[in-house]
Enzyme design. Structure first.
Site, PDB file in Angstrom:
ATOM      1  N   LYS A  12       1.047  -1.083   0.045  1.00  0.00           N
ATOM      2  CA  LYS A  12      -0.044  -0.098  -0.099  1.00  0.00           C
ATOM      3  C   LYS A  12       1.143   1.144   0.371  1.00  0.00           C
ATOM      4  O   LYS A  12       1.981   1.203   0.830  1.00  0.00           O
ATOM      5  CB  LYS A  12      -0.908   0.238   1.198  1.00  0.00           C
ATOM      6  N   SER A  33      -9.764  -0.616   6.823  1.00  0.00           N
ATOM      7  CA  SER A  33      -8.854   0.267   5.735  1.00  0.00           C
ATOM      8  C   SER A  33      -8.934  -1.216   5.169  1.00  0.00           C
ATOM      9  O   SER A  33      -8.234  -1.628   3.800  1.00  0.00           O
ATOM     10  CB  SER A  33      -8.160   0.975   6.157  1.00  0.00           C
ATOM     11  N   SER A  85     -10.258   2.532   3.123  1.00  0.00           N
ATOM     12  CA  SER A  85      -8.990   3.143   1.959  1.00  0.00           C
ATOM     13  C   SER A  85      -8.413   1.765   1.184  1.00  0.00           C
ATOM     14  O   SER A  85      -7.438   2.405   0.577  1.00  0.00           O
ATOM     15  CB  SER A  85      -8.197   3.790   2.707  1.00  0.00           C
TER      16      SER A  85
END
Lengths: 101, 505
Positions: free
Chosen positions: B83, B182, B158
């Site tokens: 990420k 997330s 997210s």
């Protein structure tokens, strides 16, 4: 619980947060913020009848963490300054910080 | 379908076995992932940056270690996506924000250091809502990620980039971060496995901070065993993070291999389900509970009354921490610097305000302003103070529930994947996506989301397990058992269609 937040309040908060919002953003946040705050303000009702509750800032108990005071590898000045918008003589160069109106 | 495509279909553990047996090489496997990214990611948008050269170089080194019979770890040579909230030397780290566009960090996050040390080639950096603030990955400054199950829908957020990449077999493994859900909610929406370890179980050093008392990095994979193997690589004490737990990683891999729920007490959380949950989500959840019961688990209902206020408490605690953490983006030391228009010789403060206006997106600004308000004098006690007390009540409810049950279970998200744009103009509707995942972040307990089947709309549903602090192994044991039962029922894994290949052509 209805919440009173004016457009001027939003402008003041944006000033505190150092964000120069434009008029459209102030208008929109002036509409949105009261609704969001109204929905989260229910936290105070949640505490009714709960008695004394110790506030919790952190999921695990915090304690001081110490280490030996020994020199170890760290960033070189070049690496530390590599992402700077401007630098000079191994220092971050910033706009004026004194003499503001 | 070529041989390299097959390699991308393997799970992390399968690929590790094939590498150990000398049946393939890390270079071939890494190339298979890179080919798939090339073919599909134009449509999906799951990567913000792809580092083909770096990944292939790391893969070649892994192959050398494998041929010398001295692998750096069980996952040596298995590629991973990271990420774009984790600092990576040699690759940009943007946090999905304009304010960090093109920034290349001078150091690695501890998680990244551990991935490199364990020999996992890093394919690239995955898309996310700006600063991990959002539940759809639509708040990325670089464009949204699409759900491989239906490209008109969001992959959640997210960490939609990591989840979509793993679901579409662009990478067998990925790293996510979970502040309010997330990792787990995108896991549910894309039919993948996502784990938020116990707070402090994985180092936060070098991860762009959103809400420091809630943030936690964890694995994003297609199987429970893969998640455990990755958890073992990234977990454990780090002196560079003062909140890191100084204790061994719980025996997660052993638990994932065991997967035995006979005699296990499983608590169904009354407050996390029913009203507000899509019927297909509720149905798959109930079937999962039934399967666990048939496998010998004792299912009890537990009540956590304060969970009803967890979302409200979270949306005070989190923005408060956000407003403080994001003060570091001041246009002085790194990142964007914008000068205000029409101002001669502007001050540092004016440059700061102009930069933060230009560099932050709407949701980030919304949360900073909300947090600034909640922390203002005169409101502090009513908002932030009360929220911290509700947080304590949530933790107390967990404590009581874990007296009655070894693990808790609930649906991960209230709905399946929603359409792009559907909730973009309604922040409160978007926030509700995390209603079932937030309590774990507030209390710091670990959580895992596992695919539980498809809802009536043909989209994946996630079931969430929750365990006490530092009992992450319990998640893996229960989830591995349910995964096995579900795979037997389905006759194979639940995979996102590869139809996106045609779309991109």
């Amino acid at each position: 619980m209805s919440v009173e937040i004016t457009r001027d309040d939003v402008a003041h908060l944006a000033g505190l947060a150092r964000i120069q919002l434009d008029d459209d953003e102030l208008d929109r946040l002036g509409q949105e913020l009261p609704k969001i705050i109204e929905s989260v303000a229910t936290v105070s009702q949640a505490l009714e009848g709960a008695g004394e509750v110790e506030p919790m800032s952190h999921p695990t108990p915090l304690r001081n963490v110490f280490r030996e005071d020994v020199v170890h590898e760290c960033l070189t000045p070049e690496a530390a300054l590599a992402g700077a918008p401007a630098s000079e003589e191994q220092r971050f160069m910033v706009p004026k910080i004194l003499g503001e109106e | 379908m070529g041989g390299t495509t097959d390699l991308a279909e393997l799970t992390g553990a399968e690929l590790a076995d094939a590498l150990a047996a000398g049946e393939t090489t890390s270079v071939e496997a890494t190339r298979a992932c890179l080919d798939r990214i090339e073919a599909l990611d134009g449509t999906l948008g799951s990567f913000l940056h792809v580092d083909a050269e770096g990944a292939l170089a790391a893969a070649a080194e892994a192959d050398e270690r494998r041929s010398a019979a001295s692998p750096a770890s069980p996952l040596d040579g298995v590629p991973v996506a990271v990420k774009d909230l984790l600092c990576t030397v040699g690759q940009p780290t943007t946090a999905g924000s304009r304010i960090l566009e093109g920034w290349v960090p001078p150091y690695d996050a501890t998680v990244v250091t551990r991935l490199r040390r364990a020999g996992l080639p890093i394919l690239g950096k995955t898309n996310l809502d700006e600063f991990a603030m959002g539940s759809s990955t639509e708040h990325s400054a670089y464009g949204p990620t699409r759900n491989p199950w239906d490209t008109e829908r969001t992959p959640g957020g997210s960490g939609g980039g990591s989840a979509a990449a793993v679901a579409a077999r662009l990478a067998p493994l990925a790293i996510g971060t979970d502040t309010g859900g997330s990792i787990r909610q995108p896991g549910a929406l894309t039919g993948t496995v996502g784990v938020k370890p116990t707070y402090g179980g994985v180092s936060r050093y070098g991860i762009v901070a959103m809400a420091s008392s809630l943030d936690q990095a964890g694995p994003v994979t297609r199987t429970v065993l893969d998640a455990a193997l990755l958890h073992e690589v990234i977990g454990g004490h780090d002196p560079l993070d003062s909140t890191s737990i100084d204790a061994p990683v719980p025996p997660v891999v052993e638990a994932a291999r065991r997967g035995d729920v006979a005699g296990l007490r499983i608590g169904v959380v009354k407050e996390l389900g029913g009203e507000g949950f899509q019927s297909g989500v509720q149905a798959r959840f109930e079937e999962s509970v039934q399967l666990l019961t048939e496998a010998g688990a004792t299912v009890v209902e537990v009540s956590c009354p304060s969970f009803a206020h967890a979302l409200a408490a979270y949306y005070l605690v989190m923005p408060s921490e956000v407003s403080s953490n994001l003060a570091r983006f001041d246009a002085m030391r790194y990142g964007l610097r914008v000068f205000p228009e029409g101002v001669d010789d502007p001050s540092a403060e004016q440059v700061m305000a102009a930069t933060r206006d230009a560099g932050f997106g709407d949701e980030v600004k919304r949360r900073i302003i909300l947090g600034t308000y909640a922390l203002s004098s005169g409101y502090y006690d009513a908002y932030y103070g009360s929220a911290q007390k509700v947080r304590a009540l949530v933790a107390r409810d967990f404590g009581r529930a874990f007296e009655q049950a070894d693990v808790l279970v609930s649906p991960t998200a209230p709905t399946t994947a929603f359409r792009m744009g559907e909730k973009l103009d309604d922040p409160l509707a978007m926030y509700l996506q995390d209603v079932a995942t937030i309590p774990a972040n507030l209390a710091g307990v670990p959580g895992l989301s596992l695919p539980a089947g498809l809802a009536e709309d043909g989209l994946p549903v996630g079931v969430q397990f929750l365990a006490p602090l530092q009992a992450d192994d319990r998640l893996y044991n229960a989830a591995a058992a349910l995964e096995r039962l579900l795979l037997e029922k389905w006759g194979g894994p639940l995979l996102a269609p590869s139809a996106t290949e045609e779309v991109s052509a």
